[in-house]
Structure formats: structure tokens, C-alpha cells
Design a protein around this motif. Structure first.
Motif, short mmCIF file in Angstrom:
data_model
loop_
_atom_site.label_atom_id
_atom_site.label_comp_id
_atom_site.label_asym_id
_atom_site.label_seq_id
_atom_site.Cartn_x
_atom_site.Cartn_y
_atom_site.Cartn_z
N ALA A 324 0.83 -1.21 0.00
CA ALA A 324 0.00 0.00 0.00
C ALA A 324 0.86 1.26 0.00
N PHE A 325 1.94 1.22 0.78
CA PHE A 325 2.83 2.38 0.83
C PHE A 325 3.49 2.61 -0.53
N GLU A 326 3.99 1.57 -1.14
CA GLU A 326 4.66 1.72 -2.43
C GLU A 326 3.70 2.27 -3.49
N ALA A 327 2.47 1.80 -3.48
CA ALA A 327 1.49 2.30 -4.45
C ALA A 327 1.24 3.79 -4.25
N GLN A 328 1.16 4.22 -3.00
CA GLN A 328 0.94 5.64 -2.73
C GLN A 328 2.13 6.48 -3.20
N VAL A 329 3.35 6.00 -2.94
CA VAL A 329 4.54 6.75 -3.33
C VAL A 329 4.64 6.84 -4.85
N ARG A 330 4.44 5.76 -5.53
CA ARG A 330 4.58 5.77 -6.99
C ARG A 330 3.54 6.66 -7.65
N ALA A 331 2.37 6.75 -7.04
CA ALA A 331 1.29 7.56 -7.63
C ALA A 331 1.44 9.05 -7.33
N MET A 332 2.30 9.39 -6.38
CA MET A 332 2.42 10.80 -5.97
C MET A 332 3.23 11.57 -7.00
N PRO A 333 2.67 12.63 -7.61
CA PRO A 333 3.42 13.40 -8.62
C PRO A 333 4.49 14.28 -7.97
N TRP A 334 5.58 14.45 -8.67
CA TRP A 334 6.66 15.30 -8.16
C TRP A 334 6.19 16.74 -7.97
N SER A 335 5.25 17.19 -8.78
CA SER A 335 4.76 18.57 -8.63
C SER A 335 4.15 18.79 -7.26
N ARG A 336 3.44 17.78 -6.76
CA ARG A 336 2.84 17.89 -5.42
C ARG A 336 3.92 17.86 -4.35
N ILE A 337 4.90 17.01 -4.52
CA ILE A 337 6.00 16.93 -3.56
C ILE A 337 6.74 18.25 -3.48
N GLU A 338 7.03 18.85 -4.64
CA GLU A 338 7.74 20.14 -4.66
C GLU A 338 6.90 21.23 -4.00
N GLU A 339 5.61 21.25 -4.29
CA GLU A 339 4.73 22.28 -3.75
C GLU A 339 4.69 22.23 -2.22
N GLU A 340 4.54 21.03 -1.66
CA GLU A 340 4.39 20.91 -0.21
C GLU A 340 5.72 21.05 0.53
N SER A 341 6.80 20.61 -0.08
CA SER A 341 8.10 20.65 0.60
C SER A 341 8.80 21.99 0.46
N GLY A 342 8.49 22.70 -0.64
CA GLY A 342 9.23 23.94 -0.92
C GLY A 342 10.60 23.69 -1.51
N LEU A 343 10.89 22.44 -1.86
CA LEU A 343 12.18 22.07 -2.45
C LEU A 343 11.98 21.53 -3.86
N THR A 344 13.03 21.55 -4.65
CA THR A 344 12.94 21.04 -6.01
C THR A 344 13.13 19.54 -6.04
N GLN A 345 12.63 18.93 -7.11
CA GLN A 345 12.84 17.50 -7.31
C GLN A 345 14.33 17.19 -7.34
N GLN A 346 15.11 18.05 -7.97
CA GLN A 346 16.56 17.82 -8.07
C GLN A 346 17.20 17.79 -6.69
N ALA A 347 16.81 18.71 -5.82
CA ALA A 347 17.39 18.76 -4.48
C ALA A 347 17.03 17.50 -3.69
N ILE A 348 15.78 17.10 -3.74
CA ILE A 348 15.35 15.92 -2.98
C ILE A 348 16.02 14.67 -3.53
N GLU A 349 16.10 14.55 -4.85
CA GLU A 349 16.74 13.38 -5.44
C GLU A 349 18.24 13.34 -5.13
N GLY A 350 18.86 14.52 -5.01
CA GLY A 350 20.27 14.55 -4.62
C GLY A 350 20.49 13.99 -3.23
N ALA A 351 19.57 14.32 -2.31
CA ALA A 351 19.65 13.75 -0.96
C ALA A 351 19.32 12.26 -0.99
N ALA A 352 18.31 11.90 -1.76
CA ALA A 352 17.89 10.50 -1.82
C ALA A 352 18.97 9.60 -2.39
N GLN A 353 19.74 10.11 -3.35
CA GLN A 353 20.78 9.29 -3.95
C GLN A 353 21.86 8.94 -2.92
#
Length: 778
Positions: A324-353
């Protein structure tokens, strides 16, 4: 040419000569005894005493100076030569003292005599200990037990906490809120549900064997500065330290070790964070969602090459709910993540890597995760991230909430809890031949609600500054006078002591730095640190007054005067010899505290254990739980034009509600606490000027007017849409209803507010400030 940086900031590192000057200023101001130096040298050392400030570990192999700036300040604060005597109270009514600042109240020094409130003169008058105990007992016996609240701050010892909890239950209630309810209760609730253990899984040695740390919402430089030593060592050996915090805290940027002559003489600095991301307040759920989204994508790519990023063996054997968690994560658009976090996809992916490439990761957090309306989801999402790669239950991995007060975690361990399911009631029933209450008691928010409604009739405060620490301060102070009985056990005068109930007592106690001599001789007490290790503590300093009593003696005195005789409850014997209290603790909690007295002074403390660290999951499913957050923002309210998210913060010159001075050195703010921090772009959008005086008004949608006036607009590096100001001064803006949904921890890290510019309000430079109080950018 770059525009001049006019934001308030500090150009130096944490630690260094600034820390030395901070300690020296307190030493000079308090006129502490020359023996204070010897006391500091015993602080957090084997055979010494446990710091009264934060809960950081007391290592088996300590540094020469095993204290930090704020730990030294706390000790010197206790060792002050100033005395708050009956003569002081004779000269000042409580109405007069309520006009004083918090700092000025504590500057009167150590309380010296037990005092009772006299309503006719509106003054505290000296009284005898027996007189106080008998009056308190008489009042408690006349009340319905469930109408009384027994609150405790985080500084009382395990011995005191055990007796206090026992007193409450023998009296007939589980109303045992404590300071944990206001900070890390979210941790206790979330971790208990998702991994089956209510505290962190990391031990001190894990810090030296990890290769990555993810920090969320924790100000190491001010709140737990001794943590900077292992962080410095980690950074030097190449550990990646990834920080997410709305505020750029100096302690997580650069550090100069005050214990290194070379660093002090050369000004050498160690960069701590390899990445630092200023996430929006409440945006951590989105950040963690983005990190997990990248982990799944990296795992997809790895599978094509016959590898895995996910720890599939661990997930299959030890976890539940991934699908259930994986399905939620995969369905979440990056635009929503950027909007709520105030950070760019590039910045978050840099930390995630960095996380993807790391073998052993620790997740570290403070109240920047817990004190939100959806703080539970914050903590649970961090657990989700760690579970993906099996980063709980291996050396060098785990989840590590950094606790505040030096024994706040330990008090819960030995029974300070409003939740009866967390207490071994069956053992207590057999041990003392009693029937302890089984119904849920009141936590801090519920106690406040009970005081406002009139349901609560008595309040016993074991330390702390309850009325200053809680939300809804103005309404609470008005309701407080309706209490029949208030009792405050304390070392120094604070605001909570100045609003008495109909019957009120102020009882002065020994501090942890002062020798505690009972019938069997000098006594030791014990504390639990943030890593679940138990430490003995022995003090040597002469007490500030011959009239002081120890906290165990005060609790026992109240209990004896209140409760019927029980031959198995031996208050006098326990106070005479604290080893007997520890024997009782060991009988109640044999798994954690077996051979308590024999292990009391184990170098580095003895570990009481953690089932989740052993990968034993005491959850409903019997496995660690992946959870799906129901929201992408922890703030708990929607954005709206003109609405800001207020972060309440603590200064470098305070510890919780204790204000040591007016120097927030690590943020470049000097001489005042009446500031509103806001980024320059937001200032321009709002039409504000640096130095302008404004008010903040609550924007909670409950129809209640709440405001704080006279704040100086101060440019500061913060994300868009948020403001910063000091705790506890901003507590009047906090509705009681604005708390984490599951733990009821007040949501002080994202408070909905609006800025008001009132007619007639001048610039800061046009008003008369107290001598020495100024605001300036560093």
C-alpha cells in the motif's frame, strides 16, 4: 556585485571562542562560587553528576571537559550565589511580580524556604515543612482524586519519578502529564505503533559505525551541543550528513571544537552537513515521500542489472504494509511533492541518492518533526524510509529522536504516564497490595482543558514552568486562579509560581548539583539518557539553604500526609536510603532494571534494552509497519493569502522556558527576544520595513482572539510563507486544539498567524528599549 546580506546571522562556527565567552558571561553574572569549576569538571563523568540540561549520553571515556555551553550555563544557574528569601517575597506582591520578565524572576536566585500563599496580602509567607505537607494532604483528601493533576518536568530523577507516579496511583488517578507531552509524545505514540518500541533504537556506538545521517528538525548547536563532537568525528571520516530544517542552524553547518587547542588557536572549522535543505515548515512528509519515490526508481533501475536497492530479505521477513505504501509513493506526482516541501525534485533526489548509496543510515530528528498537527505522519514516514533499506536493527543504523530534558525519557520508563497500558499495574498491585486505577489519565492538553472547564481542582507541579510552557497561555492564567490547590516544587522563581490557586505552596528543593544527605548518608540518584542508558549521579556541593529538601523527601512528605497507612509502602525507609527505592523499581521493572544498584555506576551507563533494536516487533502484526500518510503536509491547515506558518524557536541563551540572557549568538540576534524573523522577499511582499514594530495574530479558525504585540521585523533566512519567533513568548498564539492528532503534542512548529501593522506603531529605533537591549543584523 552581490547585494549585501542584511539578514540577521552569525558568521562564526558553533563552539569555538563564542561558547567560551557564553559560559564566562554566565559565570560572571551569577557570581558562582569558585568551587563551580570543580563541579563542572565532574559533570557527566563517572562518579560525577548528570547534567541538568539535555539528555545527551554520559560516555564511558569522557572528554576533559564533558560539558557544553548550555550544560555549563544550567549548572552555573543552579550554583548562583543569589538567594530568593522570605524577605524578597515580603517586599513584593504577586501582582507586582507578574509584571516582571521571566529572566528577571529567575535572577533572584535560589529559593530558600518553603512558602505558603496569603491571599490577604497577596504575598508568599514562610512556613514549616510539616505545616505545608499537612495542609496539602488535607486539601487532597477533601477532593475527588481524579480532579487532581500531578505534573512533572523532565529533570526529576528516576527515584523521584517512581515515587511520584506511585503516589498518584495510590491516591487514585493516572493524571500524570509531563514535559514529554509537549515535545516527544509524538515519538512515543508513533514509534510504539510502527516498530513496537516507544523510544529510539540507536545507541551511542552506532554514531561511529554509520556512513550516513539524515537530520530532520533538530537544532544540535543549542539543544544538545555535546552531540557536535561525534558529528565532527563522523564528518571527518566522510559520513554524509543530510539536513532538512526550515532554519539554517549553525551547529549543523560548521563547528570548532572548544576542547581542541589547535582548532581554538587556528580557527579551524569542520563542515558538518554535506547537504542542507530549508524545507517548508510541515513539508517533511513530502520530502520523505520524494526520497522514497527516488529509492523505488533506483531499485527499478538496479533490478534491470540484477541488483536491488531495497533490502528485500528484511522487508519480507520483518515488515508489513509495503504494498500500500509503495502504491501511494509511486502515484504521488513530483509537482505535489515540490509544492508541499518547498524544495525542487533535483534537491530531494540529490539527498535520496546519498541514501541509496549508503550502507548504514541513521535517521535523527527533533521537535521539528514532532510538534505538528500531523507529527505522527512525520515520524512514521521517517521510519518508512529507514525500513526500505533495513536500517533498523543493525549496528550503525536506526531511528534516533534526540530528547530534551535530561531524564524526560526515564520518567516515562518508571511510570510517569497517563496511559495505564504502559505501566505494569499488575506488578504494582501485587507489590504494594493495592488496586491502582485502570482508566486513562489526562495528558498536558487534557489537563489544560480540565483547568479551563473547572474539572481539575488541584495541580501539583514537580519542577518546570507549566503556565509558561503550555499553549493558550492567557486563557490558562485566567482559569488557574479557580484551582483549589496549587503546589510547585522548584529551585528558582518562575511565572507559574505567581498565579496561585486558593491554597498554594511553593516548596524549594535541592538541585542535582547539591549533596543529598539522608539518614543512611549521602545519596545517589539516576537518570536515563536519550540512548536508553541509565546513569548514576552523585552531587557534592553544599545546598543553597539548610531549609531545602530533596525531591524524593518532598514527594514522600506529601504522600504520607495524604494517603492511608500501608505497611508495604515505606516512605520513610525509602527516603532514608535511595537504594531501597531502586530495589522497588527493579521489582516493578525486572527486565530493564534487574541488579539496579549493582549496575548504577556502569561506565557509560547500563543499557535497558530495546526490542526493535533486536528486530523483535511488538506491534499488532508482529512486524515493523509501513504506513501510508493521509496528508502531504504536517501543518494541519491550508495556505491562504496573508496566512503564515509560524515556527517557535529557542534561543542559544535559553533552555526550554529558562532564559539565561538576551544573546542568541548563533543567529546574530542580541539584546532582545521581541523579534519577528522573516525572509527579505516576504518582507517586501508584505510591505514591511526592517525594524518596524508589528503584532502577530492567531489565524486559527475558532473565533478566539489571540495576539502578541511589539515585535521587531528582522530579516532572516527562512523559507517563503513562514515566520520565526521565540518560545515561550509566542505561546499566547497557540490554541489548545492545535496539536498532533494522535499524541496531542502542541503543534508549535507550524502555527497559523497573520501579521498586523497597527496604527501608531513606530520603528524599533523610535521606542525606548531597556538598557542594553538592541536588535541588529550580525
Amino acid at each position: 556585485m552581490a547585494e549585501e546580506d542584511r539578514t540577521a546571522h552569525y558568521d562564526g562556527p558553533s563552539g569555538g571562542w563564542g561558547s567560551v565567552r557564553g559560559i564566562s558571561s554566565i559565570f560572571g553574572k551569577e557570581w558562582a562560587t569558585p568551587l563551580a569549576i570543580e563541579t563542572l569538571m565532574r559533570q557527566n563523568k563517572p562518579g560525577g553528576f548528570m547534567c541538568v540540561s539535555c539528555s545527551w549520553a554520559k560516555p564511558a571515556s569522557p572528554h576533559t571537559f564533558e560539558f557544553c555551553e548550555n550544560g555549563a550555563k544550567a549548572t552555573l544557574w543552579d550554583l548562583t550565589s543569589r538567594r530568593c528569601t522570605p524577605e524578597f517575597f515580603a517586599g513584593h506582591s504577586l501582582a507586582e511580580l507578574r509584571e516582571w520578565k521571566d529572566y528577571d524572576l529567575e535572577q533572584q536566585g535560589r529559593l530558600t524556604h518553603p512558602m505558603r500563599y496569603d491571599a490577604t496580602t497577596d504575598r508568599y509567607l514562610p512556613c514549616g515543612w510539616d505545616e505545608a505537607f499537612q495542609a496539602i494532604g488535607r486539601e487532597l483528601r477533601a477532593l475527588e482524586p481524579k480532579s487532581a493533576v500531578f505534573y512533572s518536568s523532565g529533570r526529576a530523577s528516576l527515584e523521584t519519578a517512581y515515587l511520584y507516579a506511585l503516589f498518584a496511583r495510590l491516591y487514585g488517578h493516572n493524571n500524570l502529564p509531563d514535559s514529554s507531552n509537549m515535545c516527544h509524545e509524538t515519538t512515543s505514540v508513533a514509534l510504539k505503533q510502527v516498530i513496537g518500541a516507544s523510544v529510539g533504537t540507536v545507541v551511542f556506538d552506532d554514531l561511529s559505525s554509520c556512513d550516513c545521517m539524515f537530520f530532520f528538525g533538530q537544532n544540535t548547536g543549542s539543544n544538545s551541543p555535546r552531540f557536535l563532537h561525534p558529528l565532527q568525528e563522523a564528518a571527518r571520516r566522510g559520513v554524509q550528513i543530510i539536513t532538512f530544517n526550515p532554519v539554517r542552524e549553525k551547529g549543523l553547518e560548521v563547528f570548532t571544537n572548544p576542547q581542541s587547542p589547535t582548532e581554538m588557536l587556528t580557527g579551524r572549522e569542520t563542515r558538518i552537513s554535506s547537504q542542507y535543505h530549508q524545507v517548508r515548515p510541515g513539508g517533511d512528509i513530502a520530502v520523505l515521500m520524494g526520497i522514497c519515490k527516488h529509492v523505488f526508481a533506483a531499485d527499478d533501475a538496479a533490478r534491470k542489472q540484477g541488483r536491488r536497492v531495497l533490502d528485500t530479505d528484511f522487508i519480507q521477513q520483518h515488515t508489513h504494509g509495503l504494498k500500500a505504501f509503495e502504491a501511494q509513493v509511486r502515484a504521488m506526482p513530483w509537482s505535489r511533492i515540490e509544492e508541499e516541501s518547498g524544495l525542487t525534485q533535483q534537491a530531494i533526489e540529490g539527498a535520496a541518492q546519498v541514501y541509496v548509496e549508503s550502507e548504514r543510515t541513521i535517521g535523527i530528528y527533533g521537535m521539528g518533526l514532532t510538534q505538528h498537527a500531523h507529527g505522527f505522519e512525520n515520524v512514521a514516514m521517517l521510519v518508512n524510509m529507514l525500513l526500505l533499506k533495513g536500517n533498523i536493527g543493525r549496528d550503525g543504523t536506526g531511528i534516533s529522536p534526540v530528547r530534551g530534558h535530561s531524564n524526560v525519557q526515564g520518567q516515562r520508563t518508571v511510570g510517569i504516564s497517563e496511559k495505564p497500558e504502559l505501566v505494569p499495574l499488575e506488578k504494582l498491585a501485587a507489590q504494594f497490595n493495592v488496586k491502582p486505577p485502570r482508566d486513562k489519565g489526562m495528558n498536558t492538553v487534557e489537563a489544560c482543558e480540565g483547568i479551563i472547564s473547572g474539572k481539575v481542582r488541584a495541580f501539583i507541579g514537580l519542577g518546570g514552568n507549566f503556565l509558561r510552557a503550555i499553549p493558550e497561555r492567557d486563557r490558562m492564567e485566567k482559569a488557574w486562579a479557580g484551582l483549589r490547590l496549587t503546589v510547585q516544587v522548584a529551585t528558582k522563581l518562575n511565572r507559574s509560581h505567581l498565579i496561585p490557586g486558593e491554597v498554594a505552596y511553593l516548596l524549594p528543593c535541592l538541585s542535582r548539583t547539591e549533596e543529598d544527605i539522608q539518614a543512611s548518608g549521602p545519596q545517589a540518584v539516576s537518570m536515563e539518557d536519550t540512548f536508553s542508558c541509565i546513569h548514576g549521579s552523585v552531587a557534592r556541593r553544599k545546598p543553597a539553604s539548610e531549609h531545602l529538601r530533596s525531591e524524593p523527601a518532598i514527594v514522600a512528605g506529601m504522600a504520607k500526609a495524604t494517603l492511608p497507612l500501608n505497611n508495604r509502602v515505606k516512605w520513610d525507609e525509602w527516603v532514608a536510603d535511595y537504594t531501597r527505592i531502586r530495589d522497588q523499581i527493579a521489582e516493578s521493572y525486572p527486565e530493564e532494571f534487574h541488579d539496579f544498584n549493582a549496575r548504577l555506576f556502569t561506565p557509560g551507563g547500563f543499557y535497558r534494552g530495546n526490542s526493535a533494536r533486536e528486530r523483535i516487533w511488538k506491534t499488532k502484526s508482529g512486524k515493523a509497519e509501513f504506513t501510508t500518510p493521509k496528508t502531504m503536509s504536517a501543518a494541519g491547515f491550508a495556505d491562504a493569502p496573508g496566512r503564515f506558518r509560524l515556527i517557535t524557536m529557542r534561543s542559544n541563551d535559553q533552555f526550554n522556558t529558562t532564559i539565561y540572557g538576551y544573546s542568541d549568538r548563533l543567529r546574530g540576534i542580541e539584546g532582545t527576544r521581541d523579534v519577528l524573523l522573516i525572509n527579505p522577499e516576504e518582507m517586501r511582499r508584505a510591505g514591511l520595513r526592517e525594524g518596524q514594530l508589528v503584532s502577530l495574530a492567531s489565524d486559527a479558525e475558532d473565533g478566539v482572539e489571540r495576539s502578541v504585540h511589539g515585535l521587531v521585523v528582522t530579516p532572516f533566512s527562512l523559507p517563503d510563507g513562514c515566520l520565526g519567533a521565540y518560545y515561550p513568548e509566542m505561546n499566547p498564539l497557540m490554541p489548545l486544539s492545535h496539536h498532533d492528532e494522535q499524541s496531542k503534542t502542541p503543534a508549535t512548529k507550524s502555527v497559523p498567524v497573520r501579521i498586523r501593522v497597527e496604527e501608531g506603531m513606530a520603528r524599533a529605533g523610535d521606542r525606548k528599549e531597556p538598557a542594553g537591549h538592541t536588535t541588529r543584523p550580525a
